[in-house]
Design an enzyme around this catalytic site. Structure first.
Site, PDB file in Angstrom:
ATOM      1  N   ASP A 192      61.082  22.654  14.338  1.00 39.18           N
ATOM      2  CA  ASP A 192      60.283  21.864  15.277  1.00 39.18           C
ATOM      3  C   ASP A 192      58.988  21.381  14.625  1.00 39.18           C
ATOM      4  OD1 ASP A 192      58.896  20.909  17.488  1.00 39.18           O
ATOM      5  OD2 ASP A 192      58.590  22.886  18.391  1.00 39.18           O
ATOM      6  N   HIS A 365      54.793  24.409  21.769  1.00 37.00           N
ATOM      7  CA  HIS A 365      55.214  24.156  20.390  1.00 37.00           C
ATOM      8  C   HIS A 365      54.260  24.812  19.390  1.00 37.00           C
ATOM      9  CE1 HIS A 365      58.158  21.105  21.665  1.00 37.00           C
ATOM     10  NE2 HIS A 365      57.264  20.831  22.607  1.00 37.00           N
TER      11      HIS A 365
END
Length: 552
Positions: A192, A365
């Site tokens: 990610d 995130h």
């Protein structure tokens, strides 16, 4: 020659959303995530953007399973559309499958889907692949990373993650297992890249709870909170704080109601007895005893917060003094929509509280330091940054190089580009059909680039229809030209221009008759050409002109 592992991203590279990655080896295919994207502002009428899966349709006999990292729309949202074209078992954790079931029930696809519930630690055999579920932290419960193994080697696919040392529910991300896999040897990692530009660590979800406590403790007015419908940990904290200060909680917004129902059924959200009330009953409660949790944190048209702000919600109307808490950051591209709602709330004398007032939202995130920890533990031979635009992918490539991965072993792919891996090599190879498929109402893929171009043209310049009636016997003009405009000028205020335009169309028609041209397509083209040239010269505008000939 030894078989190569092919990794084919069909979405999620050089874009945010629409995540779908294909792994192919020895006649077997597995799919990781089947996400949707939101339309750009100039995609008029488009509801959802999904990946082009024509490659998977062509090779559907090879697909051994669909594996989902978590239940966000950009990872599961395209499933109802994709499953109309091919079918395969779907493997996911309980919360993710609960949200998938809601989607499939809505689209009447439950009968065709085979859903398999998995837990962190499970290993699924799918043809020549084995897929291990590894617990991860994210802004939704039950997120996982995958360790995907085949004879070529092990690939870590992180999905969306952060390292939260104090999660609301469950444990910290299973870094131990990532370290064990790193010691065993990892061929490649796909990680990610969303927050890679941010230094440091992402704050824990618990940081939001303290901010809520302060905002509820000091308030004697009604409180309305908007956040992502899928963030059940955030919703849990809101409910706990509301109960602590004696407030009843009402939920509005279909996606929010669905997420909470699934979370409660699975035990991810606990609602104290007597706290939850029906939205229809809030008017009977004192304003300092009510908290409303609503959808609409991204300014979505027709979301509950949008309808509340613009006075079209049936049960809730903004009252002066209402404290509206925005517990979410605007996703890039949604800023204008969010600002429109905020301005409307101010217009109605509500108090709007956003993240400038304190940590009311934390990302799901990983920031740079967390990414570095994962790189240090996994130590992949090859690295492929995913889930980001070009600037994020390039930044993540630089971070990977700082952590010891040779630059020659870092590949930045693109949607549709095949990445071929052997135990000692990784290279960009050919391409497969890929791109964006537009969903408009019930139509999937029937709106293409030509239709979108016409919609943009109509939106920017408007349309003029010129109608003439011609004799079927000799082609003589019987009536017209009649001019109809939409989105160009208001006819009554521009009568002289319309008269001039009729004369131009008539001259073009008479010119065709003098040259004995009877072909309708040629006549239409002549009228359109002359009108276009005249209008641009006269107005510097270029509306879409549609000639219509009726035969009488």
């Amino acid at each position: 020659m030894a078989e190569k592992l092919k990794i084919i991203p069909l979405g999620g590279l050089n874009e945010i959303g629409k995540n779908l990655t294909v792994y192919e080896y020895g006649g077997d295919i597995i799919v990781v995530d089947v996400g949707m994207g939101f339309p750009d502002v100039d995609m008029y009428g488009i509801d959802v953007v999904i990946p082009d899966v024509s490659y998977l349709i062509k090779h559907q006999d090879k697909i051994r399973g669909i594996f989902l990292t978590h239940g966000h729309e950009d990872h599961i949202g395209a499933l109802p559309y994709v499953l109309r074209s091919f079918n395969a078992p779907i493997y996911a954790t309980p919360m993710t499958l609960g949200l998938v079931k809601l989607k499939l029930e809505e689209h009447k696809l439950m009968d065709v889907a085979k859903l398999v519930t998995c837990e962190a630690g499970d290993i699924i055999q799918a043809g020549k692949f084995s897929v291990e579920f590894i617990h991860a932290n994210h802004s939704i419960a039950d997120a996982v990373s995958f360790a995907i193994k085949c004879p070529v080697g092990t690939v870590i696919h992180t999905g969306d993650f952060k390292i939260d040392p104090t999660p609301i529910k469950g444990k910290i991300m299973d870094l131990t297992r990532l370290g064990e896999l790193g010691k065993e040897g990892v061929l490649a990692m796909l990680a990610d890249s969303t927050n890679v530009e941010r230094p440091g660590h992402t704050r824990s979800e618990r940081a939001v709870g303290a901010s809520f406590d302060g905002l509820f403790k000091s308030c004697s007015e009604r409180i309305i909170v908007t956040t992502f419908a899928s963030n059940v940990d955030r919703i849990q904290q809101i409910i706990q704080v509301a109960a602590r200060y004696g407030r009843k909680v009402a939920i509005t917004g279909r996606s929010m109601e669905n997420s909470i129902r699934v979370a409660v059924e699975l035990g991810y959200t606990e609602i104290p007895e007597g706290v939850l009330v029906d939205i229809n009953h809030i008017k009977s409660l004192p304003k300092d005893k009510i908290c409303i949790i609503t959808t609409g944190s991204q300014g979505e048209a027709m979301s509950a917060l949008f309808r509340i702000a613009f006075s079209t919600h049936k049960q809730v109307e903004i009252q002066p003094g209402d404290r509206v808490i925005l517990s979410a950051s605007a996703i890039p591209g949604n800023e204008t929509a969010v600002n429109n709602i905020v301005n409307e709330l101010y217009r109605k004398n509500a108090e709007v509280v956003n993240e400038f007032a304190g940590p009311l939202h934390v990302s799901g995130h990983a920031c740079q330091d967390e990414l570095k920890i994962v790189h240090a533990l996994v130590r992949p031979k090859f690295f492929l940054p995913v889930h980001g635009e070009q600037r994020q992918l390039k930044t993540h490539a630089r971070v990977a190089a700082e952590m010891g991965t040779p630059e020659s072993n870092i590949l930045i792919g693109d949607v549709g580009r095949i990445i071929e891996l052997t135990p000692n090599s990784a290279q960009l190879a050919g391409t497969v059909p890929s791109g964006r498929v537009f969903v408009d109402g019930y139509g999937v893929g029937d709106v293409g680039s030509v239709v979108l171009r016409d919609r943009r043209h109509l939106a920017q310049d408007g349309m003029i229809v010129v109608v003439v009636s011609l004799s079927s016997e000799n082609g003589e003009l019987i009536s017209g030209p009649d001019i109809i405009t939409r989105g160009f000028v208001y006819v009554k205020e521009s009568e002289s221009l319309m008269e001039e335009l009729r004369d131009v169309a008539l001259e073009a028609l008479e010119d065709c008759q003098m040259r004995n041209i009877s072909d309708w397509a040629t006549i239409k083209s002549a009228m359109k050409g002359e009108m276009t040239r005249y209008l641009y010269k006269k107005t510097k505008r270029n509306p879409k002109i549609l000639p219509v000939i009726k035969e009488v």
